[in-house]
Design a protein around this motif. Structure first.
Motif, PDB file in Angstrom:
ATOM      1  N   GLN A   2       0.605  -1.032  -0.004  1.00 56.36           N
ATOM      2  CA  GLN A   2      -0.078   0.022   0.048  1.00 56.36           C
ATOM      3  C   GLN A   2       0.784   1.154  -0.083  1.00 56.36           C
ATOM      4  OE1 GLN A   2      -3.481  -0.847   0.293  1.00 56.36           O
ATOM      5  NE2 GLN A   2      -3.963   1.386   0.108  1.00 56.36           N
ATOM      6  N   GLY A  43     -20.729   7.036  -6.279  1.00 59.76           N
ATOM      7  CA  GLY A  43     -19.258   6.722  -6.475  1.00 59.76           C
ATOM      8  C   GLY A  43     -18.431   8.009  -6.059  1.00 59.76           C
ATOM      9  N   PHE A  89     -11.654   9.405   1.070  1.00 52.41           N
ATOM     10  CA  PHE A  89     -10.530   8.659   0.703  1.00 52.41           C
ATOM     11  C   PHE A  89      -9.353   9.724   0.179  1.00 52.41           C
ATOM     12  CE2 PHE A  89     -11.856   4.286   0.136  1.00 52.41           C
ATOM     13  CZ  PHE A  89     -12.920   4.367  -0.185  1.00 52.41           C
ATOM     14  N   GLN A 100      -2.215   7.430 -13.490  1.00 45.93           N
ATOM     15  CA  GLN A 100      -2.691   6.431 -12.425  1.00 45.93           C
ATOM     16  C   GLN A 100      -2.866   6.923 -11.253  1.00 45.93           C
ATOM     17  OE1 GLN A 100      -0.462   2.742 -12.810  1.00 45.93           O
ATOM     18  NE2 GLN A 100      -1.699   1.816 -11.153  1.00 45.93           N
ATOM     19  N   PHE A 103      -5.020   4.884  -4.297  1.00 47.18           N
ATOM     20  CA  PHE A 103      -5.948   5.360  -3.250  1.00 47.18           C
ATOM     21  C   PHE A 103      -5.457   4.674  -2.099  1.00 47.18           C
ATOM     22  CE2 PHE A 103      -9.258   7.683  -5.096  1.00 47.18           C
ATOM     23  CZ  PHE A 103      -9.030   7.346  -6.475  1.00 47.18           C
ATOM     24  N   GLY A 104      -5.975   5.601  -0.742  1.00 50.69           N
ATOM     25  CA  GLY A 104      -6.087   5.016   0.492  1.00 50.69           C
ATOM     26  C   GLY A 104      -7.076   3.979   0.826  1.00 50.69           C
ATOM     27  N   THR A 105      -7.031   3.514   2.043  1.00 49.56           N
ATOM     28  CA  THR A 105      -8.185   2.507   2.447  1.00 49.56           C
ATOM     29  C   THR A 105      -9.475   3.126   2.907  1.00 49.56           C
ATOM     30  OG1 THR A 105      -7.320   2.353   4.512  1.00 49.56           O
ATOM     31  CG2 THR A 105      -6.777   0.510   2.912  1.00 49.56           C
ATOM     32  N   GLY A 106      -9.570   4.485   2.989  1.00 46.95           N
ATOM     33  CA  GLY A 106     -10.729   5.263   3.550  1.00 46.95           C
ATOM     34  C   GLY A 106     -10.631   5.541   4.817  1.00 46.95           C
TER      35      GLY A 106
ATOM     36  N   TYR B  35     -12.000   0.417 -11.155  1.00 44.78           N
ATOM     37  CA  TYR B  35     -11.534   0.119  -9.955  1.00 44.78           C
ATOM     38  C   TYR B  35     -12.414  -0.891  -9.086  1.00 44.78           C
ATOM     39  CZ  TYR B  35      -8.868   4.285  -9.744  1.00 44.78           C
ATOM     40  OH  TYR B  35      -7.808   5.615 -10.276  1.00 44.78           O
ATOM     41  N   GLN B  37     -13.982  -1.698  -5.257  1.00 39.64           N
ATOM     42  CA  GLN B  37     -13.626  -1.301  -3.849  1.00 39.64           C
ATOM     43  C   GLN B  37     -14.195  -2.287  -2.898  1.00 39.64           C
ATOM     44  OE1 GLN B  37     -16.699   1.749  -2.834  1.00 39.64           O
ATOM     45  NE2 GLN B  37     -15.658   2.162  -0.626  1.00 39.64           N
ATOM     46  N   GLY B  40     -11.835  -2.101   3.853  1.00 44.09           N
ATOM     47  CA  GLY B  40     -10.489  -2.161   4.604  1.00 44.09           C
ATOM     48  C   GLY B  40      -9.481  -2.103   3.341  1.00 44.09           C
ATOM     49  N   LEU B  41      -9.767  -2.293   2.216  1.00 43.02           N
ATOM     50  CA  LEU B  41      -8.794  -2.231   0.904  1.00 43.02           C
ATOM     51  C   LEU B  41      -8.735  -0.982   0.151  1.00 43.02           C
ATOM     52  CD1 LEU B  41      -9.183  -6.075   0.059  1.00 43.02           C
ATOM     53  CD2 LEU B  41      -7.227  -4.971   1.408  1.00 43.02           C
ATOM     54  N   GLY B  42      -9.975  -0.166   0.348  1.00 42.96           N
ATOM     55  CA  GLY B  42     -10.075   1.083  -0.524  1.00 42.96           C
ATOM     56  C   GLY B  42     -10.283   0.754  -1.846  1.00 42.96           C
ATOM     57  N   LEU B  43      -9.950   1.556  -2.868  1.00 44.30           N
ATOM     58  CA  LEU B  43      -9.915   1.482  -4.337  1.00 44.30           C
ATOM     59  C   LEU B  43      -8.807   0.994  -4.901  1.00 44.30           C
ATOM     60  CD1 LEU B  43     -12.246   3.604  -3.532  1.00 44.30           C
ATOM     61  CD2 LEU B  43     -11.893   4.510  -5.652  1.00 44.30           C
ATOM     62  N   LEU B  45      -6.877  -0.457  -8.434  1.00 44.39           N
ATOM     63  CA  LEU B  45      -7.041  -0.307  -9.956  1.00 44.39           C
ATOM     64  C   LEU B  45      -6.970  -1.613 -10.587  1.00 44.39           C
ATOM     65  CD1 LEU B  45      -7.097   1.783 -12.144  1.00 44.39           C
ATOM     66  CD2 LEU B  45      -4.841   1.843 -12.326  1.00 44.39           C
ATOM     67  N   ASP B  59      -3.124  -2.799 -10.482  1.00 44.05           N
ATOM     68  CA  ASP B  59      -2.709  -3.435  -9.482  1.00 44.05           C
ATOM     69  C   ASP B  59      -3.207  -4.903  -9.247  1.00 44.05           C
ATOM     70  OD1 ASP B  59      -2.933  -0.581  -7.747  1.00 44.05           O
ATOM     71  OD2 ASP B  59      -1.106  -1.251  -8.705  1.00 44.05           O
ATOM     72  N   MET B  88     -17.669  -4.039  -5.344  1.00 43.11           N
ATOM     73  CA  MET B  88     -18.313  -2.458  -5.698  1.00 43.11           C
ATOM     74  C   MET B  88     -17.494  -2.178  -6.965  1.00 43.11           C
ATOM     75  SD  MET B  88     -20.187   0.234  -6.136  1.00 43.11           S
ATOM     76  CE  MET B  88     -21.317   0.638  -4.493  1.00 43.11           C
ATOM     77  N   LEU B  90     -16.202   0.340  -9.845  1.00 44.31           N
ATOM     78  CA  LEU B  90     -16.423   1.901  -9.948  1.00 44.31           C
ATOM     79  C   LEU B  90     -15.378   2.137 -11.232  1.00 44.31           C
ATOM     80  CD1 LEU B  90     -15.436   3.102  -6.462  1.00 44.31           C
ATOM     81  CD2 LEU B  90     -17.726   3.537  -7.532  1.00 44.31           C
ATOM     82  N   GLY B 107     -21.210   3.465  -9.611  1.00 44.77           N
ATOM     83  CA  GLY B 107     -20.738   2.108  -9.078  1.00 44.77           C
ATOM     84  C   GLY B 107     -21.797   1.079  -9.610  1.00 44.77           C
TER      85      GLY B 107
END
Lengths: 113, 113
Positions: A2, A43, A89, A100, A103-106, B35, B37, B40-43, B45, B59, B88, B90, B107
């Motif tokens: 990550q 979204g 996020f 590209q 993204f973080g996990t939120g 993407y 979603q 716990g893992l976020g978005l 790609l 990824d 989900m 997106l 989404g």
């Protein structure tokens, strides 16, 4: 691995107070950072961005701070409102990577009335 | 106003089925992204495309393919759906060499039984 991390999965704040959401990154090539807001079943929507040539960007109640040496950015929401309750996020990109984004996990923000 | 639309909001499929997710944008954007979603893992790609008939792996491309026959349309294909592809999905688009924010569709919540 990550490259963008949001270590707080959730945050609760009283209405009218400040909300501070944090984000860390590892890739020193990142030069553009964004925050998105996401409501359930929708979204993400763009909130605010900052280029690496700045350390602060402000838009109304939202301010993003960038600390390049610490590889850290934060989003401040002042004053917080119940409608701000959503998942936030952070995202980062590097020039020349085809736009590209990573993204973080939120962080799920709850603003308590 | 930029509009990114996705063909379905909710989809339920069976293991082994071929699944098509469609995305259309109306702002003549060069770049389009898929993407997924997950909590716990976020978005993350899956694939992106910077031009018609061009595609790049993100990824997590395994188990997915994409198609971009027209500039405004980007399709995600699950060749043989599996339960671990329940997620989900997106779609997003943006324009090259401008403000780099991505515009997201609403989404598609895909459930694979």
């Amino acid at each position: 691995d990550q490259q963008v991390k949001q270590n707080s999965p959730s945050l609760s704040v009283q209405e009218g107070r400040i909300s501070i959401l944090n984000c860390d990154y590892t890739n020193s090539m990142f030069d553009y950072f964004l925050w998105y807001k996401k409501y359930p079943a929708e979204g993400p929507t763009f909130l605010i961005s900052i280029s690496s040539i700045k350390d602060k960007n402000e838009d109304g109640r939202f301010t993003v701070f960038l600390n390049k040496s610490a590889k850290h950015l934060s989003l401040h929401i002042v004053p917080s409102q119940p409608g701000d309750s959503a998942v936030y996020f952070c995202a980062a990109s590097a020039s020349g990577t085809g736009n590209q984004f990573y993204f973080g996990t939120g962080t799920s923000l709850t603003v308590i009335p | 106003d930029v509009k990114v639309t996705q063909s379905s909001r909710y989809l339920v499929k069976r293991t082994g089925e071929k699944v098509f997710l469609e995305c259309v944008q109306d702002m003549d954007h060069e770049n389009m992204f898929w993407y997924r979603q997950d909590p716990g893992l976020g978005l993350r790609l899956i694939y992106f495309s910077y031009d018609v008939k061009m595609k790049e792996k993100g990824d997590i491309p395994e188990g997915y393919s994409v198609s971009r026959e027209k500039k405004e349309r980007f399709s995600l294909i699950l060749e043989s759906a599996s339960t671990n592809q329940t997620s989900m999905y997106l779609c997003a688009s943006n324009i090259i060499n401008r403000v780099r924010e991505q515009f997201f569709g609403p989404g598609t919540r895909l459930t694979v039984l």
